[in-house]
Enzyme design. Structure first.
Site, PDB file in Angstrom:
ATOM      1  N   GLY A   8      39.591  26.301  20.193  1.00  7.69           N
ATOM      2  CA  GLY A   8      39.495  26.137  21.641  1.00  7.69           C
ATOM      3  C   GLY A   8      38.048  26.149  22.094  1.00  7.69           C
ATOM      4  O   GLY A   8      37.214  26.872  21.541  1.00  7.69           O
ATOM      5  N   ALA A   9      37.735  25.320  23.101  1.00  4.51           N
ATOM      6  CA  ALA A   9      36.360  25.236  23.594  1.00  4.51           C
ATOM      7  C   ALA A   9      36.339  25.149  25.118  1.00  4.51           C
ATOM      8  O   ALA A   9      35.648  24.334  25.700  1.00  4.51           O
ATOM      9  CB  ALA A   9      35.633  24.046  22.971  1.00  4.51           C
ATOM     10  N   GLY A  10      37.120  26.029  25.737  1.00  5.96           N
ATOM     11  CA  GLY A  10      36.995  26.227  27.172  1.00  5.96           C
ATOM     12  C   GLY A  10      35.975  27.319  27.415  1.00  5.96           C
ATOM     13  O   GLY A  10      35.065  27.538  26.601  1.00  5.96           O
ATOM     14  N   GLY A  12      36.215  30.640  27.231  1.00  5.89           N
ATOM     15  CA  GLY A  12      36.173  31.641  26.169  1.00  5.89           C
ATOM     16  C   GLY A  12      35.652  31.098  24.862  1.00  5.89           C
ATOM     17  O   GLY A  12      34.836  31.729  24.188  1.00  5.89           O
ATOM     18  N   CYS A 159      47.685  32.811  37.785  1.00  4.25           N
ATOM     19  CA  CYS A 159      46.362  32.404  38.264  1.00  4.25           C
ATOM     20  C   CYS A 159      46.504  32.027  39.735  1.00  4.25           C
ATOM     21  O   CYS A 159      46.884  30.901  40.054  1.00  4.25           O
ATOM     22  CB  CYS A 159      45.859  31.222  37.434  1.00  4.25           C
ATOM     23  SG  CYS A 159      44.174  30.728  37.813  1.00  4.25           S
ATOM     24  N   GLY A 320      37.037  35.047  34.786  1.00  3.98           N
ATOM     25  CA  GLY A 320      35.888  34.661  33.972  1.00  3.98           C
ATOM     26  C   GLY A 320      35.144  35.817  33.350  1.00  3.98           C
ATOM     27  O   GLY A 320      34.881  35.829  32.136  1.00  3.98           O
ATOM     28  N   CYS A 353      34.751  38.356  40.955  1.00  6.48           N
ATOM     29  CA  CYS A 353      35.267  37.048  41.385  1.00  6.48           C
ATOM     30  C   CYS A 353      34.691  36.619  42.725  1.00  6.48           C
ATOM     31  O   CYS A 353      34.533  37.443  43.637  1.00  6.48           O
ATOM     32  CB  CYS A 353      36.790  37.093  41.492  1.00  6.48           C
ATOM     33  SG  CYS A 353      37.598  37.226  39.895  1.00  6.48           S
ATOM     34  N   LYS A 388      28.872  31.197  45.276  1.00  2.00           N
ATOM     35  CA  LYS A 388      29.658  30.431  44.309  1.00  2.00           C
ATOM     36  C   LYS A 388      28.917  29.161  43.892  1.00  2.00           C
ATOM     37  O   LYS A 388      28.936  28.784  42.709  1.00  2.00           O
ATOM     38  CB  LYS A 388      31.015  30.065  44.919  1.00  2.00           C
ATOM     39  CG  LYS A 388      31.911  29.256  44.003  1.00  2.00           C
ATOM     40  CD  LYS A 388      32.982  30.103  43.375  1.00  2.00           C
ATOM     41  CE  LYS A 388      33.853  29.288  42.446  1.00  2.00           C
ATOM     42  NZ  LYS A 388      35.260  29.597  42.544  1.00  2.00           N
TER      43      LYS A 388
END
Length: 427
Positions: A8-10, A12, A159, A320, A353, A388
């Site tokens: 995975g390469a999002g 995380g 989410c 995140g 957040c 943001k």
């Protein structure tokens, strides 16, 4: 020497690669496997969906970045993980063996669990930049002939923040186009109350978000279960505290964005001892799978029980900063194992957040994210919107430079008392 594989390469997976590279010994190898060779900054998707951003502005081509860091890159989807054989089978028929596997796949989006839900049905999504781009095109068409809008998150969703963000961003964009008066808006959510967020609230998120909803003339329905979606019509059930159906309502819409529930990816589902029935990876306090101790997991793919019972199922969000703390703990723990030590690091799972509302926003700090907490704070104002934007630019720049946590970022977080790793009892 050890072969370390990240699946995975999002968010995380990418920062896991950067931090793992710094923990490896000379001669160890690191490979990243992912179905998507381009990283995109998911928190920007609500902006992409109203054309405040282009997809290109929030994307990072990973191949050259990984090449500079000496990280092998395999942009091929995984078809199956074989933990008993220590290998990952890929969709092109090849396999990659490993000594250590870090699962960072993110979720599979379970649109199919509700008839008519999702981009292939009658609602849009902002979970992926492809979905956000599609939503932007549909929103443009909607603005030519405005009507009711429904936004929110369905039963089992974990989410909720992006649903709130997109709702208020739509409100801002509609006001800028001077057609807000033609658009009744309804927020439909599985949460037991506005601002629950899957976390039983943080600070006064209930009061802040309810107040924002009323101020912006956005109706809301909580404890809701989406039964089905048809062209221009969503059927929902309002659930009583005892689980019975209090009422069934048909809501009309001309445009809708509903966040789906998540499940683990098909390459993992059904692997006894590795994942739970929904396909999320089981871990201990060191991010390590109990049955397969050479397998770790970080991010949305991790199994975390919900915060208490709710009339309609609500999952736990993996925010995140929380994911970054998982990454730091995992990288340090694998580094210890590589050097013959036992893993000792634990992520704080703190949450920081920034929820943008177009021209204002809500911020919260939860330490840790899951209650009871040491810090439980929330605030609102125009400063959140500006913060943001600044964070987006800073984070994307880090990804393009191949960095996870520059020294000045760590120093600032230490000053604020927002750490990624728990302190040992002796400290």
């Amino acid at each position: 020497m050890a072969k370390i594989v990240i699946l995975g390469a999002g968010l995380g997976g990418v920062i896991m690669a950067y931090e793992m590279k710094d923990q490896m010994r000379k001669g160890d190898s690191l490979t990243v496997i992912t179905k998507d060779p381009v990283y995109h900054f998911v928190p920007s998707n609500p902006w992409v969906a109203v054309k405040w951003r282009t997809r290109e502005s929030v994307e990072v081509d990973l191949a050259p970045v990984f090449a500079r860091r000496g990280i092998e890159f395999r942009p091929v989807p995984a078809s199956r993980v074989h933990p008993d054989d220590n290998r990952v089978e890929l969709a092109d028929g090849s396999s990659v063996s490993y000594d250590f596997l870090v699962i960072a796949t993110g979720p599979e989006l379970a649109f199919d669990e509700i008839d008519g839900l999702g981009p292939d049905g009658y609602t849009t999504s902002i979970c992926h930049v492809d979905h956000a781009t599609d939503a932007a095109a549909k929103f443009e068409e909607f603005c030519k002939s405005p009507g009711p809008i429904i936004t929110g998150a369905v039963q089992g969703a974990s989410c909720f923040g992006p649903a709130y963000e997109f709702t208020f961003i739509l409100d801002t964009e509609l006001r800028r186009r001077r057609i807000r008066d033609k658009v009744p808006m309804t927020f439909v959510t599985a949460e037991p109350y506005i601002g629950h967020l899957g976390l039983d609230g943080v600070g006064d998120t209930k009061g802040l978000l309810e107040g924002e909803m009323r101020q912006h003339h956005i109706k809301f329905v909580t404890n809701s279960r989406v039964k089905k979606v048809e062209p221009g019509k969503m059927t929902i059930e309002e659930i009583a505290d005892d689980g019975s159906v209090k009422r069934e309502t048909e809501l009309p819409f001309a445009f809708s964005m509903m966040l789906p529930s998540f499940r683990g990816i098909s390459a993992l589902r059904g692997l006894d001892g590795l994942v739970n029935p929904r396909g999320f990876v089981l871990i201990d306090e060191h991010q390590r799978n109990p049955k397969y101790p050479n397998v770790f997991a970080v991010g949305v793919c991790v199994a975390i029980p919900p915060v208490g019972q709710t009339p309609v199922p609500c999952g736990i969000p993996k925010t995140g900063f929380m994911i970054e703390s998982m990454v730091s703990a995992t990288a340090c723990n694998i580094g210890q194992i590589l050097r013959g030590e036992q893993p000792t690091h634990q992520g704080t799972w703190n949450a920081v957040c920034l929820a943008d509302f177009g021209d204002s926003g809500v911020a919260f700090v939860a330490q840790p994210q899951i209650p009871p907490r040491n810090v439980n704070w929330s605030s609102s104002g125009a400063w959140v919107h500006n913060a943001k934007i600044a964070f987006e630019k800073y984070f994307i720049r880090k990804m393009r430079r191949g960095e996870s946590e520059p020294f000045y970022e760590k120093a600032m977080l230490d000053i604020l008392g927002i750490g990624k790793l728990k302190r040992a009892a002796s400290e």
